[in-house]
Motif scaffolding. Sequence first.
Motif, PDB file in Angstrom:
ATOM      1  N   UNK A   1       0.849  -1.180   0.000  1.00 40.61           N
ATOM      2  CA  UNK A   1       0.000   0.000   0.000  1.00 40.61           C
ATOM      3  C   UNK A   1       0.895   1.243   0.000  1.00 40.61           C
ATOM      4  N   UNK A   2       1.485   1.497  -1.128  1.00 37.67           N
ATOM      5  CA  UNK A   2       2.393   2.618  -1.274  1.00 37.67           C
ATOM      6  C   UNK A   2       1.609   3.884  -1.609  1.00 37.67           C
ATOM      7  N   UNK A   3       2.011   5.003  -1.024  1.00 40.86           N
ATOM      8  CA  UNK A   3       1.332   6.272  -1.290  1.00 40.86           C
ATOM      9  C   UNK A   3       1.979   6.952  -2.489  1.00 40.86           C
ATOM     10  N   UNK A   4       1.181   7.614  -3.290  1.00 50.99           N
ATOM     11  CA  UNK A   4       1.751   8.381  -4.393  1.00 50.99           C
ATOM     12  C   UNK A   4       2.190   9.747  -3.878  1.00 50.99           C
ATOM     13  N   UNK A   5       3.179  10.287  -4.520  1.00 54.26           N
ATOM     14  CA  UNK A   5       3.690  11.593  -4.111  1.00 54.26           C
ATOM     15  C   UNK A   5       2.656  12.690  -4.318  1.00 54.26           C
ATOM     16  N   UNK A   6       1.811  12.537  -5.329  1.00 49.79           N
ATOM     17  CA  UNK A   6       0.796  13.550  -5.604  1.00 49.79           C
ATOM     18  C   UNK A   6      -0.226  13.634  -4.474  1.00 49.79           C
ATOM     19  N   UNK A   7      -0.693  12.491  -3.992  1.00 53.45           N
ATOM     20  CA  UNK A   7      -1.694  12.528  -2.919  1.00 53.45           C
ATOM     21  C   UNK A   7      -1.093  13.068  -1.623  1.00 53.45           C
ATOM     22  N   UNK A   8       0.166  12.741  -1.361  1.00 51.06           N
ATOM     23  CA  UNK A   8       0.822  13.270  -0.159  1.00 51.06           C
ATOM     24  C   UNK A   8       0.989  14.783  -0.278  1.00 51.06           C
ATOM     25  N   UNK A   9       1.378  15.252  -1.452  1.00 54.75           N
ATOM     26  CA  UNK A   9       1.540  16.690  -1.670  1.00 54.75           C
ATOM     27  C   UNK A   9       0.206  17.422  -1.535  1.00 54.75           C
ATOM     28  N   UNK A  53     -11.438  12.930   0.996  1.00 56.38           N
ATOM     29  CA  UNK A  53     -11.586  12.488  -0.389  1.00 56.38           C
ATOM     30  C   UNK A  53     -10.217  12.229  -1.018  1.00 56.38           C
ATOM     31  N   UNK A  54      -9.279  13.126  -0.797  1.00 52.72           N
ATOM     32  CA  UNK A  54      -7.922  12.944  -1.332  1.00 52.72           C
ATOM     33  C   UNK A  54      -7.287  11.693  -0.739  1.00 52.72           C
ATOM     34  N   UNK A  55      -7.476  11.486   0.546  1.00 56.29           N
ATOM     35  CA  UNK A  55      -6.907  10.308   1.209  1.00 56.29           C
ATOM     36  C   UNK A  55      -7.490   9.016   0.646  1.00 56.29           C
ATOM     37  N   UNK A  56      -8.817   8.967   0.492  1.00 55.67           N
ATOM     38  CA  UNK A  56      -9.466   7.764  -0.019  1.00 55.67           C
ATOM     39  C   UNK A  56      -9.043   7.473  -1.451  1.00 55.67           C
ATOM     40  N   UNK A  57      -8.954   8.505  -2.292  1.00 53.37           N
ATOM     41  CA  UNK A  57      -8.546   8.308  -3.686  1.00 53.37           C
ATOM     42  C   UNK A  57      -7.098   7.833  -3.753  1.00 53.37           C
ATOM     43  N   UNK A  58      -6.245   8.350  -2.889  1.00 54.70           N
ATOM     44  CA  UNK A  58      -4.846   7.948  -2.882  1.00 54.70           C
ATOM     45  C   UNK A  58      -4.657   6.504  -2.489  1.00 54.70           C
ATOM     46  N   UNK A  59      -5.477   6.003  -1.584  1.00 55.82           N
ATOM     47  CA  UNK A  59      -5.381   4.609  -1.162  1.00 55.82           C
ATOM     48  C   UNK A  59      -5.883   3.690  -2.260  1.00 55.82           C
TER      49      UNK A  59
END
Length: 63
Positions: A1-9, A53-59
């Motif tokens: 379950x790796x996070x993308x840099x875009x969602x973290x930013x 919403x950003x968190x859910x989409x990133x996961x």
Amino acid sequence: MKRSYLSVALLLAVLMLNIIATQYMVHQYFYENYTNTIAAAVFNVILFPAALLIYKKGVKINE
């Protein structure tokens, strides 16, 4: 379950906006500008579901 840099930013940007809105709200309350205080509080409340919403989409993207 790796996070993308875009969602973290994006989450960091939302956090920064929350901090700015909270500081603005406290400042406006101190100077008794209650209309601006309520506007900043509403903006702060709107940012919370945006962060979720950003968190859910990133996961979902990285599963």
